[in-house]
Design a protein around this motif. Structure first.
Motif, PDB file in Angstrom:
ATOM      1  N   LEU A 298      -6.190   6.073   7.941  1.00 11.27           N
ATOM      2  CA  LEU A 298      -5.575   6.213   6.142  1.00 11.27           C
ATOM      3  C   LEU A 298      -4.979   7.529   5.481  1.00 11.27           C
ATOM      4  O   LEU A 298      -4.665   7.516   4.640  1.00 11.27           O
ATOM      5  CB  LEU A 298      -7.275   5.865   5.261  1.00 11.27           C
ATOM      6  N   LEU A 299      -5.969   8.132   6.208  1.00 11.37           N
ATOM      7  CA  LEU A 299      -5.624   9.890   5.178  1.00 11.37           C
ATOM      8  C   LEU A 299      -4.058   9.627   5.673  1.00 11.37           C
ATOM      9  O   LEU A 299      -3.017  10.574   4.977  1.00 11.37           O
ATOM     10  CB  LEU A 299      -5.924  10.995   5.853  1.00 11.37           C
ATOM     11  N   VAL A 300      -3.382   9.546   7.228  1.00 10.55           N
ATOM     12  CA  VAL A 300      -2.092   9.400   7.860  1.00 10.55           C
ATOM     13  C   VAL A 300      -0.855   8.217   6.346  1.00 10.55           C
ATOM     14  O   VAL A 300      -0.526   8.615   6.106  1.00 10.55           O
ATOM     15  CB  VAL A 300      -1.404   8.754   9.248  1.00 10.55           C
ATOM     16  N   ALA A 301      -1.567   7.473   6.187  1.00 15.80           N
ATOM     17  CA  ALA A 301      -0.866   6.038   5.781  1.00 15.80           C
ATOM     18  C   ALA A 301      -0.819   6.909   4.298  1.00 15.80           C
ATOM     19  O   ALA A 301       0.618   5.952   3.467  1.00 15.80           O
ATOM     20  CB  ALA A 301      -1.716   4.949   5.340  1.00 15.80           C
ATOM     21  N   THR A 302      -1.974   6.951   3.161  1.00 19.01           N
ATOM     22  CA  THR A 302      -1.842   7.412   2.164  1.00 19.01           C
ATOM     23  C   THR A 302      -1.289   8.412   1.594  1.00 19.01           C
ATOM     24  O   THR A 302      -0.577   9.153   0.570  1.00 19.01           O
ATOM     25  CB  THR A 302      -3.174   7.380   1.593  1.00 19.01           C
ATOM     26  N   SER A 303      -1.574   9.530   2.739  1.00 24.66           N
ATOM     27  CA  SER A 303      -0.138  10.687   2.487  1.00 24.66           C
ATOM     28  C   SER A 303       1.109  10.778   2.842  1.00 24.66           C
ATOM     29  O   SER A 303       1.798  10.839   1.280  1.00 24.66           O
ATOM     30  CB  SER A 303      -0.819  11.903   3.183  1.00 24.66           C
ATOM     31  N   ALA A 304       2.009   9.472   3.541  1.00 27.06           N
ATOM     32  CA  ALA A 304       3.111   9.429   3.679  1.00 27.06           C
ATOM     33  C   ALA A 304       3.075   8.768   2.262  1.00 27.06           C
ATOM     34  O   ALA A 304       4.168   8.833   1.283  1.00 27.06           O
ATOM     35  CB  ALA A 304       3.191   8.336   4.327  1.00 27.06           C
ATOM     36  N   ALA A 305       2.559   7.564   1.545  1.00 24.07           N
ATOM     37  CA  ALA A 305       3.112   6.990   0.681  1.00 24.07           C
ATOM     38  C   ALA A 305       2.629   7.332  -0.873  1.00 24.07           C
ATOM     39  O   ALA A 305       3.288   7.724  -1.799  1.00 24.07           O
ATOM     40  CB  ALA A 305       1.330   5.789   0.308  1.00 24.07           C
ATOM     41  N   ALA A 306       1.773   8.716  -0.887  1.00 26.57           N
ATOM     42  CA  ALA A 306       1.746   9.626  -2.085  1.00 26.57           C
ATOM     43  C   ALA A 306       2.739  10.272  -2.064  1.00 26.57           C
ATOM     44  O   ALA A 306       2.990  10.821  -3.896  1.00 26.57           O
ATOM     45  CB  ALA A 306       0.464  10.447  -1.916  1.00 26.57           C
ATOM     46  N   LEU A 307       3.595  10.464  -0.994  1.00 24.57           N
ATOM     47  CA  LEU A 307       4.759  11.422  -1.201  1.00 24.57           C
ATOM     48  C   LEU A 307       5.977  10.870  -2.009  1.00 24.57           C
ATOM     49  O   LEU A 307       7.211  10.744  -2.127  1.00 24.57           O
ATOM     50  CB  LEU A 307       5.324  11.748   0.077  1.00 24.57           C
ATOM     51  N   ALA A 308       5.742   8.981  -1.944  1.00 29.28           N
ATOM     52  CA  ALA A 308       7.417   8.292  -1.849  1.00 29.28           C
ATOM     53  C   ALA A 308       7.359   7.727  -3.533  1.00 29.28           C
ATOM     54  O   ALA A 308       8.991   7.971  -4.157  1.00 29.28           O
ATOM     55  CB  ALA A 308       6.542   6.789  -1.888  1.00 29.28           C
TER      56      ALA A 308
ATOM     57  N   ASN B 117       3.996   2.281   4.693  1.00 28.95           N
ATOM     58  CA  ASN B 117       4.291   3.012   3.506  1.00 28.95           C
ATOM     59  C   ASN B 117       3.950   3.575   2.650  1.00 28.95           C
ATOM     60  O   ASN B 117       4.761   3.711   1.644  1.00 28.95           O
ATOM     61  CB  ASN B 117       2.171   3.277   3.482  1.00 28.95           C
ATOM     62  N   MET B 118       5.237   4.409   3.288  1.00 29.51           N
ATOM     63  CA  MET B 118       6.067   5.245   1.604  1.00 29.51           C
ATOM     64  C   MET B 118       7.290   4.209   1.393  1.00 29.51           C
ATOM     65  O   MET B 118       7.283   4.394   0.357  1.00 29.51           O
ATOM     66  CB  MET B 118       6.728   6.822   3.138  1.00 29.51           C
ATOM     67  N   ALA B 119       7.852   3.750   2.146  1.00 28.54           N
ATOM     68  CA  ALA B 119       8.096   2.639   1.610  1.00 28.54           C
ATOM     69  C   ALA B 119       8.231   1.541   0.909  1.00 28.54           C
ATOM     70  O   ALA B 119       8.800   1.584  -0.418  1.00 28.54           O
ATOM     71  CB  ALA B 119       9.494   2.283   3.125  1.00 28.54           C
ATOM     72  N   PHE B 120       7.486   1.370   1.066  1.00 30.84           N
ATOM     73  CA  PHE B 120       7.087  -0.107  -0.282  1.00 30.84           C
ATOM     74  C   PHE B 120       6.617   0.940  -1.395  1.00 30.84           C
ATOM     75  O   PHE B 120       6.631   0.390  -2.552  1.00 30.84           O
ATOM     76  CB  PHE B 120       5.692  -0.364   0.479  1.00 30.84           C
ATOM     77  N   THR B 121       5.892   1.692  -0.867  1.00 30.54           N
ATOM     78  CA  THR B 121       5.452   2.406  -2.093  1.00 30.54           C
ATOM     79  C   THR B 121       6.563   3.150  -3.389  1.00 30.54           C
ATOM     80  O   THR B 121       6.947   2.924  -4.169  1.00 30.54           O
ATOM     81  CB  THR B 121       4.351   3.552  -2.029  1.00 30.54           C
ATOM     82  N   GLY B 122       6.868   3.536  -2.418  1.00 28.40           N
ATOM     83  CA  GLY B 122       8.775   4.661  -3.268  1.00 28.40           C
ATOM     84  C   GLY B 122       9.748   3.424  -3.798  1.00 28.40           C
ATOM     85  O   GLY B 122      10.180   2.876  -5.010  1.00 28.40           O
ATOM     86  N   MET B 123      10.003   2.055  -2.837  1.00 27.53           N
ATOM     87  CA  MET B 123      10.663   0.511  -3.462  1.00 27.53           C
ATOM     88  C   MET B 123       9.961   0.394  -4.705  1.00 27.53           C
ATOM     89  O   MET B 123      10.668   0.039  -5.450  1.00 27.53           O
ATOM     90  CB  MET B 123      10.564  -0.055  -2.335  1.00 27.53           C
ATOM     91  N   ILE B 124       7.843   0.084  -4.505  1.00 27.00           N
ATOM     92  CA  ILE B 124       8.189  -0.861  -5.794  1.00 27.00           C
ATOM     93  C   ILE B 124       8.722   0.288  -7.277  1.00 27.00           C
ATOM     94  O   ILE B 124       8.790   0.170  -8.024  1.00 27.00           O
ATOM     95  CB  ILE B 124       6.829  -0.216  -5.597  1.00 27.00           C
TER      96      ILE B 124
END
Length: 416
Positions: free
Chosen positions: A362-372, A245-252
């Motif tokens: 969801l917390l683990v997934a969204t927390s990582a994405a929030a850092l992206a 999830n972090m990679a997807f958010t950061g890549m976009i």
């Protein structure tokens, strides 16, 4: 013959089980939340525009968005406890009432010329908290509305809803804001009113009767965490989903910023964003067919390794809208994986733990994405766009290696 009798019984049971499109209660919930999600997307687009109008400060507009993200993350684990401890129908109705009042009041304040930054922040906090609690209760309730073998298809339909509303909501919010600054907020309030009425019309209970007394909030939350960490599949899911999830958010984010730095027009940048959403939207409709062809363990491996390769391919076009096309192909696989993963999770998790288990994931997934976005901005400040994109491809490769060698994934049944 026994086999004939067994076949007849199976046929009769299948006939008694209505298809998902004929499931009245699930369709009521799905339809109402489609409207509610559009309303939320409209408001999320209009809120920073309103702050810019009130203050003229992009920094304050961004800060308001950050407040919403932080509140949503902070509420995620408590939301899981409440969704399991309280009556889920009442929880969802209360959330709709809160959102209806908050956005209706903001719309009225805008009309009266009395809206200020403090009121906007209060509305954002109320909306983010209610969204976190409502979505957790809704996720947990799906298991009570559909048959176990229909869970992956139900999750896929919810994925299609999410991508569809993300495509429709922001343009509609922008149009309404241009017509009148209060309209997106009144529209959001109306969507929550319709959601409230629809939840009241659902006939089935949204959870099973509770037979054991609930423990303290901290103990209840710990029980959900222990279940996740004690299950090999769910434990592996956390290790794989977080970097993915972090990679997807950061890549976009990296693609959008790279296009802007290259002087690409705002219209073309918007088209790139639409390509991402369209990939997920189409993937959600293809999810049921793809799930039938790929067992879950193989699906996870295909998603991780294909995404690694497709992100690396996007890096070949760092300043072109063509970079969005390979990533959209990777996003296409996402709904199938989410449908299978959350369908499997719902099937193996006891009803009284559904909310807490979902909230942990969801917390683990969204927390990582929030850092992206922050990570992407830092990389873009010191590296080229192509190198930044390759970095996110390597992050996905970490998920791919973890999935390949994970005993939790290997021990899963080949059909779920």
């Amino acid at each position: 013959m026994p086999s004939t009798t067994e076949d007849a019984d199976a046929t009769a049971e299948a006939a008694r089980t209505p298809g998902l499109w004929r499931n009245r209660d699930f369709n009521l919930l799905w339809g109402s939340q489609s409207l509610s999600d559009v309303g939320t997307a409209m408001a999320n687009l209009a809120l920073p525009l309103l702050v810019l109008h009130l203050t003229g400060s992009p920094t304050q507009a961004g800060a308001v968005g950050t407040v919403g993200l932080l509140v949503g993350m902070a509420c995620r684990l408590p939301a899981g406890v409440l969704a399991d401890r309280l009556d889920r129908r009442k929880v969802m109705i209360t959330c709709d009432l809160l959102r209806l009042a908050a956005y209706g009041a903001l719309g009225a304040a805008v009309v009266a010329g009395a809206a200020g930054i403090a009121m906007v922040v209060v509305v954002v906090i109320c909306g983010a908290a209610a969204n976190a609690l409502f979505s957790t209760a809704e996720h947990a309730a799906v298991r009570s509305l559909v048959e176990t073998d229909q869970l992956p298809t139900a999750v896929a339909r919810n994925e299609a809803r999410a991508y569809g509303t993300s495509l429709a909501g922001p343009p509609l919010g922008g149009l309404l804001f241009a017509l009148g600054r209060s309209l997106p907020f009144f529209g959001n309030a109306v969507s929550h009113l319709l959601s409230l009425v629809t939840v009241l019309c659902i006939r089935r209970p949204l959870q099973r009767p509770r037979t054991a007394p609930a423990g303290s909030g901290r103990a209840a939350g710990a029980e959900g965490l222990r279940f996740v960490l004690g299950n090999p599949f769910l434990r592996a899911l956390l290790l794989i989903a977080a970097p993915l999830n972090m990679a997807f958010t950061g890549m976009i984010f990296a693609i959008i910023v790279s296009l802007q730095r290259a002087g690409t027009s705002s219209f073309v940048v918007g088209c790139a964003s639409m390509i991402f959403g369209l990939g997920g939207f189409l993937g959600a409709f293809a999810a049921p067919a793809m799930q039938r062809r790929l067992p879950l363990p193989k699906l996870i491996l295909v998603l991780c390794w294909a995404t690694t390769a497709l992100m690396a391919l996007s890096a070949l076009f760092p300043t072109s809208v063509l970079a969005a096309v390979p990533l959209a192909c990777a996003v296409f696989l996402g709904p199938t994986a989410n449908a299978a993963l959350f369908g499997y999770q719902a099937a193996i998790t006891p009803d009284h733990l559904q909310g807490r288990v979902i909230s942990v994931i969801l917390l683990v997934a969204t927390s990582a994405a929030a850092l992206a976005p922050g990570l992407a901005g830092l990389l873009l400040a010191h590296l080229t766009s192509a190198t930044t994109m390759l970095a996110f491809s390597l992050i996905v490769a970490v998920s791919a290696v973890a999935a390949t060698f994970s005993t939790g994934i290997k021990s899963m049944p080949s059909q779920t």
